[in-house]
Motif scaffolding. Structure first.
Motif, PDB file in Angstrom:
ATOM      1  N   TYR A  86       1.241   3.851  -1.946  1.00  0.00           N
ATOM      2  CA  TYR A  86       0.600   4.505  -3.088  1.00  0.00           C
ATOM      3  C   TYR A  86       1.380   5.720  -3.606  1.00  0.00           C
ATOM      4  O   TYR A  86       1.370   5.996  -4.807  1.00  0.00           O
TER       5      TYR A  86
ATOM      6  N   PHE B  25     -13.604   0.133  -6.320  1.00  0.00           N
ATOM      7  CA  PHE B  25     -13.333   1.063  -5.230  1.00  0.00           C
ATOM      8  C   PHE B  25     -14.249   2.277  -5.302  1.00  0.00           C
ATOM      9  O   PHE B  25     -14.835   2.697  -4.298  1.00  0.00           O
TER      10      PHE B  25
ATOM     11  N   LEU C  44      -6.311   6.416  -3.537  1.00  0.00           N
ATOM     12  CA  LEU C  44      -6.096   5.402  -2.498  1.00  0.00           C
ATOM     13  C   LEU C  44      -5.279   5.966  -1.333  1.00  0.00           C
ATOM     14  O   LEU C  44      -5.540   5.651  -0.170  1.00  0.00           O
TER      15      LEU C  44
ATOM     16  N   LYS D 217       0.830  -1.220   0.000  1.00  0.00           N
ATOM     17  CA  LYS D 217       0.000   0.000   0.000  1.00  0.00           C
ATOM     18  C   LYS D 217       0.860   1.264   0.000  1.00  0.00           C
ATOM     19  O   LYS D 217       0.530   2.275   0.625  1.00  0.00           O
TER      20      LYS D 217
END
Length: 333
Positions: free
Chosen positions: A48, A115, A82, A46
């Motif tokens: 991002y 998402f 995100l 994660k």
């Protein structure tokens, strides 16, 4: 060189080119695999922001995966969304999700679509949508009120003082008349917007300022308008053109109105000036020395016989101290 020799040379060249092609293909495949592996690891962790940095190298992404610059931009937006969700910045997530072109997000197309759908249907997404709708409603209400205020102001221009939003062309037509002083501020370049600024000042006959107005014009505005109004002295009251519940709107549409006369007619037919704030302060000092007291209770205790009751004394005390904000320098002297 004979035919056999030429044949061997040509075959050798073809073989070398073939082997070179295989090596180039293998190197490209290794490079792509390595890039894919790096992307997968960052997705799993994660990370991002690091993913966004990867897709900023448009040339590299095009060479490795055949991605266009437009696709890279959308993929960066996806990872930024995100990241903002990770940081719980739902306002930004909502803004990106409503503009994202998921179909251009390469292998992340399905993930992006899922998402966005789930976020917009979530509690956070619904709350953000309501905030947007409320802001749009408020913006329209402000626009309508400004129009109403403009019409109202033109109709009652001679009865009121300058107010926020008033066109510069109407300033001298208010109840204060023509200003006593103006200060021209040169054009200033600020944040890509040219701003014109001018200060208008009204004074009484003793050169005490009673009103100061700042006029400005931004690049997108049709004409300069009043941006700030400062009423000085004790003879000004605030009237609300808008009587709704929103405090921001109340502040936006507060108008200053002069409650006394600039000049009072005297018994001998002439005109006497109204008392200035400083003169009023001197009266308060001479009469009860009210500024020696830190609260109304203490003041009342020492002057019970001079007032009808506590409320009367408290009102006197508060009126006296209401002048001080504008006249602090006088007391310091």
């Amino acid at each position: 060189m004979g035919k056999k020799g030429k044949f061997i040379l040509i075959f050798g060249l073809i073989f070398v080119l073939f082997i070179s092609g295989i090596i180039v293909f293998k190197n490209r495949e290794d490079r792509i695999n390595q890039a894919n592996k790096e992307i997968e690891q960052l997705v799993e962790m994660k990370e991002y922001d690091k993913l966004r940095t990867l897709f900023m190298d448009y040339e590299k992404m095009n060479k490795n995966f055949g991605l266009t610059e437009e696709e890279c931009v959308e993929i960066k937006s996806y990872f930024y969304m995100l990241q903002m969700y990770k940081e719980k910045d739902y306002d930004m997530v909502y803004s990106i999700s409503t503009n994202l072109k998921a179909e251009k997000c390469w292998i992340f197309k399905n993930d992006a679509e899922i998402f966005v759908k789930e976020f917009l249907e979530s509690k956070e997404g619904i709350e953000e949508r309501k905030k947007i709708e409320d802001r749009e409603k408020l913006a329209q209400e402000i626009k309508n009120l400004r129009k109403e205020m403009g019409n109202w102001g033109r109709e009652h221009i001679s009865e009121i003082g300058p107010y926020i939003g008033m066109p510069e062309s109407l300033i001298s037509k208010t109840m204060l008349g023509y200003q006593d002083k103006t200060e021209n501020i040169s054009f200033e370049y600020r944040e890509d917007i040219y701003i014109y600024e001018k200060h208008y000042i009204w004074k009484d006959d003793k050169e005490n300022e009673i009103c100061k107005v700042i006029v400005g014009q931004e690049e997108y505005e049709y004409e300069p308008v009043v941006k700030e109004v400062e009423f000085l002295g004790s003879n000004w009251e605030k009237k609300l053109l808008y009587n709704g519940e929103d405090e921001n709107l109340k502040k936006e549409f507060t108008i200053g109105i002069y409650t006394g006369k600039l000049y009072e007619e005297s018994n001998h037919g002439g005109y006497d000036n109204i008392k200035t704030d400083v003169e009023l302060i001197e009266e308060y000092i001479d009469e009860y020395d009210v500024y020696e007291y830190s609260d109304a209770d203490e003041f009342y205790y020492d002057h019970k016989d001079d007032f009808e009751g506590y409320e009367d004394a408290e009102g006197y005390y508060e009126d006296a101290w209401s002048l001080i904000d504008e006249n602090t320098e006088y007391l310091i002297r």
